[in-house]
Design an enzyme around this catalytic site. Sequence first.
Site, short mmCIF file in Angstrom:
data_model
loop_
_atom_site.label_atom_id
_atom_site.label_comp_id
_atom_site.label_asym_id
_atom_site.label_seq_id
_atom_site.Cartn_x
_atom_site.Cartn_y
_atom_site.Cartn_z
N ASP A 132 0.82 -1.21 0.00
CA ASP A 132 0.00 0.00 0.00
C ASP A 132 0.85 1.26 0.00
OD1 ASP A 132 0.76 -0.85 2.62
OD2 ASP A 132 -0.62 0.60 3.49
N GLU A 143 -0.07 -1.25 5.73
CA GLU A 143 1.03 -0.82 6.59
C GLU A 143 0.89 0.64 6.97
OE1 GLU A 143 5.05 0.87 7.53
OE2 GLU A 143 3.63 1.40 5.94
#
Length: 499
Positions: free
Chosen positions: A83, A150
């Site tokens: 991400d 994350e």
Amino acid sequence: MSGENVQSRLYRGECPVIPYFEALSAIPRSSGHEQAASDYVAAFARARGFEAVQDASWNLIIRKPATQGYEQAPPVIVQGHLDMVGEKNEGVAHDFLNDPIRLRVDGEFMTAEGTTLGGDNGLGVAFAMALLDDRGAAHPALEIVLTTEEETSMKGARKLDTALLRGRMLINLDSDREGILYVSSAGGARAYHTVPVAWKEANGAGCAGRLRVWGLVGGHSGDDIVHERANACELLGRVLDGLRKRLPYTIADVRGGLASNAIPREAEASLYVPPAQWAEAEAAVKEWEAHFRAEYAVADPGVSVSFEAGGPGTAQADGAAQVFSEASKSMLVDSLLLVPNGVLRMDKAIPGLPRTSTNVGTVKLTSEGVRFESLVRSSLRSELDAAMSRMEALARAIGCGFEAGDYYPGWPYRMASPLRDVFLDVYARVYGKPMEVKAVHAGIECGILADRIPGLDAVSYGPDLFDIHTPDERFSISSVERTWNYLRQVLQALNNPSH
């Protein structure tokens, strides 16, 4: 598509990492929306004959067997996250859920057009893809681990089934400085304050205006918090407090920041100001801009404050609009002033390293009220808990709601680290100078994984990447090239079972 060779549109060099980064950048992958990117990399791996395991959180584990002569070497985990943080400049038309990142090369750097680049951690994913496609490399068995979310909660790493991993050495590719090896990081938790809002009719409240704080540098709330850059949400609170001491006004809306781990670059409030006090409000805002430019002349010289009639997001003085009650306005402004922000304590043992900090990352109006999201970081759990208790006590005193988000553990320094020794030895041989070894105030997934994998020996490394979590984000092309060659030599050196 994933089985074909990836061609670069912008890059003409030999390093395979950058073409893979370009391909990944065509896939939207904001935190919580990584399925397409996970599917793409999984298909890429399977097309090359490698096992790829996806879980319900879209984490990926990909296995590449050891090359000839390395069959007896311990397996190595190579890890990054899928991400990215989505931030954009004011006026830039970009939908992070649907639009590809528009890349461009600016001399030595690759950057994006008005948005975050996603080098954090798209570069880590691209390095992993290059390793999977590298037929000439010499290396132990590789376990490529790519996690999700994350940037928001580290949920992916926390949900990962670590029992599937054989490796006890981990190379995390989520760092941003060539020549610096990170071996320890802070833990963290998110804190949420919610200011309840009672509404009243805006009849006779005055003229609608838009108060903005903008032009700030921003940055990563871990790496950059030590620079004491301005936080747009905090400055907005100071202006609103100054205004309420001079003239009557009401608030119809407030917003600031885009992510808890990014220092807010912009914040704004929609106000009603009586026509007779409009000129005084404009003068007061100009005074605050002058104050801020003096305070942040070095750390944030572009700070700007403006007050304009109307504008996007403001209510219209048509008799039907609603505004905050006076009590709600006071509670909001008090919260903007009082919710802790910035470095709380420096680490006296490591010069220049914050030990505990908070960042008010987002402020936005929801159906429940005005919600603040802060990220609290510390390398000491006791200090993090103390900061969270202080924030909860503050919420109680003001009268607003408080929630504590999930804690993620810090990554403690490991006294004996064979993996670190290999990184240092190879770096000295390749670069002809010693490598720096540091701790970082940011959160790295090494902490979660080390907490869940007994005996894990981990390091974090990466190429030069600047202004992450901002639209100025860019990476050094030559640094990516050097880091790729260096990483291959590190893996080649990991052929001693004693490692």
